[in-house]
Design a protein around this motif. Structure first.
Motif, mmCIF file in Angstrom:
data_model
loop_
_atom_site.group_PDB
_atom_site.id
_atom_site.type_symbol
_atom_site.label_atom_id
_atom_site.label_comp_id
_atom_site.label_asym_id
_atom_site.label_seq_id
_atom_site.Cartn_x
_atom_site.Cartn_y
_atom_site.Cartn_z
ATOM 1 N N GLN A 1 -9.737 1.381 0.402
ATOM 2 C CA GLN A 1 -8.400 1.864 0.718
ATOM 3 C C GLN A 1 -7.703 2.416 -0.523
ATOM 4 O OE1 GLN A 1 -4.365 0.623 3.169
ATOM 5 N NE2 GLN A 1 -6.029 -0.859 3.023
ATOM 6 N N CYS B 1 -6.520 6.574 -5.829
ATOM 7 C CA CYS B 1 -6.842 5.950 -7.120
ATOM 8 C C CYS B 1 -8.111 6.573 -7.697
ATOM 9 C CB CYS B 1 -7.028 4.445 -6.962
ATOM 10 S SG CYS B 1 -5.492 3.553 -6.658
ATOM 11 N N ARG C 1 1.066 7.046 -6.720
ATOM 12 C CA ARG C 1 0.098 8.125 -6.899
ATOM 13 C C ARG C 1 0.798 9.484 -6.975
ATOM 14 N NH1 ARG C 1 -4.376 9.293 -9.249
ATOM 15 N NH2 ARG C 1 -2.580 10.107 -10.387
ATOM 16 N N ASP C 2 1.867 9.650 -6.220
ATOM 17 C CA ASP C 2 2.603 10.908 -6.221
ATOM 18 C C ASP C 2 3.481 11.075 -7.454
ATOM 19 O OD1 ASP C 2 1.521 11.650 -3.795
ATOM 20 O OD2 ASP C 2 3.218 10.894 -2.619
ATOM 21 N N TRP D 1 0.830 -1.207 0.000
ATOM 22 C CA TRP D 1 0.000 0.000 0.000
ATOM 23 C C TRP D 1 0.863 1.256 0.000
ATOM 24 C CZ3 TRP D 1 -4.763 -0.208 -1.465
ATOM 25 C CH2 TRP D 1 -5.529 -1.350 -1.230
ATOM 26 N N ASP D 2 1.990 1.229 0.675
ATOM 27 C CA ASP D 2 2.870 2.403 0.656
ATOM 28 C C ASP D 2 3.412 2.658 -0.744
ATOM 29 O OD1 ASP D 2 2.506 2.878 3.340
ATOM 30 O OD2 ASP D 2 4.352 1.859 3.964
ATOM 31 N N GLN E 1 -9.056 5.837 -1.083
ATOM 32 C CA GLN E 1 -8.530 6.741 -0.057
ATOM 33 C C GLN E 1 -7.086 7.132 -0.337
ATOM 34 O OE1 GLN E 1 -9.189 4.393 3.452
ATOM 35 N NE2 GLN E 1 -11.416 4.750 3.458
ATOM 36 N N ARG E 2 -6.346 6.267 -1.012
ATOM 37 C CA ARG E 2 -4.950 6.559 -1.338
ATOM 38 C C ARG E 2 -4.794 7.221 -2.708
ATOM 39 N NH1 ARG E 2 -0.904 3.722 1.879
ATOM 40 N NH2 ARG E 2 -1.940 2.725 3.645
ATOM 41 N N ALA F 1 0.771 4.474 -2.720
ATOM 42 C CA ALA F 1 0.770 5.903 -2.390
ATOM 43 C C ALA F 1 1.940 6.608 -3.070
ATOM 44 C CB ALA F 1 0.836 6.090 -0.877
#
Length: 344
Positions: free
Chosen positions: A230, A236, A210-211, A203-204, A233-234, A207
């Motif tokens: 989740q 997507c 995404r950046d 999950w990290d 929330q991150r 994230a």
């Protein structure tokens, strides 16, 4: 063999033309418990006839991330398409464009990204596999972005490769770096947990990804509603409900059976696509009725590619669209929004 007139004909043509080992690789997953569950879920989903409904002016247009497509069937990101036809991914790109649709380029494409984008004549989407590290993944993503892609589909449901195929010398994943060294495994360590999965994304890492890009980012391989929430929330922008066509985890549930739960979990503002097991236009209709905004078509388009190159892929897309339109008309649905019970 007579010229194909339906999708089943293309399947038989592909089977006849491909080497048995390659056919087995392509067909892998269809006869697993997961693959059979996919088929059973579609077969069990009813389509309700609604005669006398005025569907004049109906259409199959759909908008995804600011792009209007003539139909909701994207070409799935299948690897090494030059195995099936010399024109490979370029043929699929040309077919998708000819049918006013969209394709998703695989990280394991057998032709350069820029050549596929030129053949597409529109910015395709890109399926990103994690490359074992952030640095290698970033390099691959940068190559795809430089070629002109318009969306990123991060595939996370196949971190452990289970199907091996010996590739001929002239076919390979030409856009990837040279393979990294395998993770060294110490005494008492697990090849799976401490080897393969040590290089799988977390999950990290999502994230972090995404950046790295402002392009629309979809997460592919979601089956649990908690994972879906989740992911949103991150950051997507969309999701792809998929069990990888039954090729990865034999006991995974059917994608279609989990679709309504995930659509409900993330709400109407997040486009949710469906992948795995779609063989007909009526299957597309069922997926849309269960809440999918669009679908990914995998093996049927490769059957078309093996059968007749770009023309075969284009014909398969057209056949699917014709079947979808017929199904919609018989059920009294003039638009995709009407299938899902939305206005517009």
């Amino acid at each position: 063999m007579p010229a194909p007139r339906c999708i089943a004909d293309y399947r038989e043509l592909a089977r006849a033309r491909l080497h048995p080992e390659l056919w087995h690789y392509l067909d892998d997953g269809r006869d697993t418990p997961c693959g059979r569950a996919n088929r059973a879920a579609f077969d069990a989903a009813p389509l309700m006839p609604r005669p006398l409904t005025d569907v004049r002016g109906g259409h199959t247009r759909v908008e995804l991330f600011g792009e209007w497509l003539a139909h909701p069937m994207l070409l799935a990101p299948l690897a090494y398409q030059r195995l099936y036809h010399p024109d490979g991914e370029q043929a699929s790109a040309m077919a998708a464009n000819a049918q006013d649709g969209q394709m998703v380029i695989s990280s394991l494409a057998s032709q350069p990204f820029d050549a596929i984008v030129r053949a597409a004549e529109r910015a395709p989407w890109f399926q990103l596999y994690w490359q074992g590290s952030r640095e290698a993944t970033h390099r691959l993503l940068d190559r795809a972005i430089a070629a002109g892609i318009r969306a990123v589909m991060f595939t996370v449901d196949a971190p452990v490769k289970q199907t091996a195929l010996a590739l001929p010398a002239q076919v390979g994943a030409v856009n990837l770096d040279a393979p990294a060294r395998p993770v060294a495994i110490g005494d008492g360590q697990s090849q799976v947990f401490d080897g393969w999965m040590a290089q799988a994304p977390t999950w990290d890492d999502l994230a972090w990804l995404r950046d790295r890009t402002k392009l629309p980012l979809l997460l592919k391989g979601v089956l649990h509603p908690d994972d879906a929430m989740q992911a949103v929330q991150r950051g997507c922008d969309g999701l792809v409900v998929s069990n990888h066509g039954g090729r990865v985890l034999a006991g995974a549930p059917a994608s279609l059976s989990l679709l309504p739960t995930i659509v409900s979990a993330v709400g109407p503002g997040v486009p949710v696509l469906l992948d795995s097991g779609i063989d007909s236009g009526s299957d597309v209709h069922r997926a849309l009725a269960a809440g999918a905004r669009a679908v990914l078509i995998g093996r049927p388009c490769i059957w078309g590619l093996a059968g007749n190159g770009a023309l075969g892929v284009a014909h398969v897309i057209r056949l699917l669209r014709d079947e979808l339109e017929q199904s919609m008309a018989l059920c009294g649905h003039a638009t995709l929004a009407a299938i899902a019970g939305r206005s517009g």
